[in-house]
Design a protein around this motif. Structure first.
Motif, PDB file in Angstrom:
ATOM      1  N   LEU A 259      81.964  23.016  48.237  1.00 54.58           N
ATOM      2  CA  LEU A 259      80.629  23.596  47.441  1.00 54.58           C
ATOM      3  C   LEU A 259      79.548  23.474  48.407  1.00 54.58           C
ATOM      4  N   LEU A 260      79.290  22.357  49.017  1.00 53.46           N
ATOM      5  CA  LEU A 260      78.022  22.213  49.757  1.00 53.46           C
ATOM      6  C   LEU A 260      77.970  23.060  51.054  1.00 53.46           C
ATOM      7  N   SER A 261      79.354  23.125  51.397  1.00 55.83           N
ATOM      8  CA  SER A 261      79.294  24.208  52.834  1.00 55.83           C
ATOM      9  C   SER A 261      78.954  25.464  52.538  1.00 55.83           C
ATOM     10  N   GLN A 262      79.019  25.979  51.439  1.00 52.55           N
ATOM     11  CA  GLN A 262      78.379  27.183  50.918  1.00 52.55           C
ATOM     12  C   GLN A 262      77.046  27.383  50.748  1.00 52.55           C
ATOM     13  N   CYS A 263      76.230  26.297  50.619  1.00 55.94           N
ATOM     14  CA  CYS A 263      74.728  26.309  50.677  1.00 55.94           C
ATOM     15  C   CYS A 263      74.046  26.595  51.707  1.00 55.94           C
ATOM     16  N   ASP A 264      73.007  27.421  51.475  1.00 57.88           N
ATOM     17  CA  ASP A 264      72.144  27.573  52.682  1.00 57.88           C
ATOM     18  C   ASP A 264      71.205  26.684  52.664  1.00 57.88           C
ATOM     19  N   THR A 265      71.120  25.840  53.709  1.00 55.91           N
ATOM     20  CA  THR A 265      70.225  24.794  54.114  1.00 55.91           C
ATOM     21  C   THR A 265      68.800  25.358  54.449  1.00 55.91           C
ATOM     22  N   LYS A 266      68.799  26.590  54.717  1.00 55.07           N
ATOM     23  CA  LYS A 266      67.482  26.927  54.997  1.00 55.07           C
ATOM     24  C   LYS A 266      66.567  27.664  54.067  1.00 55.07           C
ATOM     25  N   ALA A 267      67.270  27.630  52.937  1.00 52.24           N
ATOM     26  CA  ALA A 267      66.751  28.426  51.597  1.00 52.24           C
ATOM     27  C   ALA A 267      65.481  27.476  51.367  1.00 52.24           C
ATOM     28  N   GLU A 268      64.485  28.138  50.765  1.00 49.59           N
ATOM     29  CA  GLU A 268      63.404  27.585  50.196  1.00 49.59           C
ATOM     30  C   GLU A 268      63.699  26.714  48.732  1.00 49.59           C
ATOM     31  N   PRO A 269      63.178  25.597  48.762  1.00 48.47           N
ATOM     32  CA  PRO A 269      63.340  24.942  47.322  1.00 48.47           C
ATOM     33  C   PRO A 269      62.825  25.778  46.153  1.00 48.47           C
ATOM     34  N   PRO A 270      63.142  25.524  45.022  1.00 43.61           N
ATOM     35  CA  PRO A 270      62.782  26.269  43.834  1.00 43.61           C
ATOM     36  C   PRO A 270      61.446  25.926  43.689  1.00 43.61           C
ATOM     37  N   ALA A 271      60.560  27.264  43.056  1.00 43.29           N
ATOM     38  CA  ALA A 271      58.798  26.826  42.933  1.00 43.29           C
ATOM     39  C   ALA A 271      58.523  25.769  42.058  1.00 43.29           C
ATOM     40  N   ASP A 272      59.426  25.490  41.169  1.00 43.66           N
ATOM     41  CA  ASP A 272      59.339  24.428  40.010  1.00 43.66           C
ATOM     42  C   ASP A 272      59.768  23.255  40.180  1.00 43.66           C
ATOM     43  N   MET A 273      60.390  22.855  41.564  1.00 41.15           N
ATOM     44  CA  MET A 273      61.180  21.714  41.929  1.00 41.15           C
ATOM     45  C   MET A 273      60.220  20.304  41.606  1.00 41.15           C
ATOM     46  N   ALA A 274      58.898  20.492  41.714  1.00 42.82           N
ATOM     47  CA  ALA A 274      57.838  19.338  41.766  1.00 42.82           C
ATOM     48  C   ALA A 274      57.723  18.994  40.166  1.00 42.82           C
ATOM     49  N   LEU A 275      58.186  19.468  39.217  1.00 41.28           N
ATOM     50  CA  LEU A 275      58.416  19.433  37.658  1.00 41.28           C
ATOM     51  C   LEU A 275      59.526  18.643  37.505  1.00 41.28           C
ATOM     52  N   TRP A 276      60.577  18.866  38.255  1.00 36.18           N
ATOM     53  CA  TRP A 276      61.966  18.255  37.727  1.00 36.18           C
ATOM     54  C   TRP A 276      61.908  16.634  37.594  1.00 36.18           C
ATOM     55  N   ASP A 277      61.169  16.043  38.322  1.00 35.68           N
ATOM     56  CA  ASP A 277      61.060  14.508  37.982  1.00 35.68           C
ATOM     57  C   ASP A 277      60.320  14.232  36.839  1.00 35.68           C
ATOM     58  N   THR A 278      59.215  15.108  36.535  1.00 39.48           N
ATOM     59  CA  THR A 278      58.536  14.770  35.059  1.00 39.48           C
ATOM     60  C   THR A 278      58.916  15.347  33.750  1.00 39.48           C
ATOM     61  N   SER A 279      59.683  16.186  33.983  1.00 35.62           N
ATOM     62  CA  SER A 279      60.239  17.141  32.883  1.00 35.62           C
ATOM     63  C   SER A 279      61.150  16.492  32.040  1.00 35.62           C
ATOM     64  N   ARG A 280      60.912  16.729  30.611  1.00 34.88           N
ATOM     65  CA  ARG A 280      61.839  16.276  29.533  1.00 34.88           C
ATOM     66  C   ARG A 280      63.017  16.938  29.453  1.00 34.88           C
ATOM     67  N   PRO A 281      64.075  16.172  29.227  1.00 36.39           N
ATOM     68  CA  PRO A 281      65.450  16.971  28.859  1.00 36.39           C
ATOM     69  C   PRO A 281      65.248  18.065  27.724  1.00 36.39           C
ATOM     70  N   VAL A 282      66.002  19.224  28.055  1.00 40.56           N
ATOM     71  CA  VAL A 282      66.088  20.043  26.897  1.00 40.56           C
ATOM     72  C   VAL A 282      67.276  20.248  26.422  1.00 40.56           C
ATOM     73  N   GLY A 283      68.344  19.576  26.886  1.00 38.51           N
ATOM     74  CA  GLY A 283      69.761  19.960  26.311  1.00 38.51           C
ATOM     75  C   GLY A 283      70.407  18.473  26.201  1.00 38.51           C
ATOM     76  N   ASN A 284      71.502  18.521  26.505  1.00 39.24           N
ATOM     77  CA  ASN A 284      72.413  17.151  26.569  1.00 39.24           C
ATOM     78  C   ASN A 284      72.554  16.560  27.829  1.00 39.24           C
ATOM     79  N   GLU A 285      71.603  16.568  28.731  1.00 35.41           N
ATOM     80  CA  GLU A 285      71.468  15.806  29.974  1.00 35.41           C
ATOM     81  C   GLU A 285      71.602  14.404  29.965  1.00 35.41           C
ATOM     82  N   VAL A 286      72.357  13.743  30.844  1.00 38.56           N
ATOM     83  CA  VAL A 286      72.461  12.334  30.818  1.00 38.56           C
ATOM     84  C   VAL A 286      71.741  11.946  32.078  1.00 38.56           C
ATOM     85  N   TRP A 287      70.920  10.826  31.770  1.00 43.92           N
ATOM     86  CA  TRP A 287      70.077  10.637  33.063  1.00 43.92           C
ATOM     87  C   TRP A 287      70.304   9.127  33.220  1.00 43.92           C
TER      88      TRP A 287
END
Length: 83
Positions: A55-83
């Motif tokens: 799966l990782l070999s199919q990833c584009d390592t030169k792709a730009e990260p998502p615009a909202d990636m900075a929010l990932w660490d501060t966002s609250r779970p919205v579903g059944n995520e387990v942290w």
């Protein structure tokens, strides 16, 4: 080869002889993919399981990260995520 469909609870199953399973390298409990064709045929195929490396070999390592990636660490779970 003739196969008989049988009632199993609320489902219907096709019983495959052990020789067929052995010839195809299949086993009980294995996940399969079932498709039908326009001609009325059934195609049953083993579902492929990918490794993490595949799966990782199919990833584009030169792709730009998502615009909202900075929010990932501060966002609250919205579903059944387990942290």
């Amino acid at each position: 080869m003739e196969v008989v469909l049988r009632k199993y609870g609320n489902s219907t199953v096709a019983v495959m002889p052990p020789a067929v399973l052995r010839d195809l390298g299949l086993k009980s409990g294995q996940t399969m993919s079932l498709e039908t064709t326009a001609e009325g045929s059934i195609v049953l195929s083993p579902k492929r399981r990918f490794t993490l490396a595949e799966l990782l070999s199919q990833c584009d390592t030169k792709a730009e990260p998502p615009a909202d990636m900075a929010l990932w660490d501060t966002s609250r779970p919205v579903g059944n995520e387990v942290w």
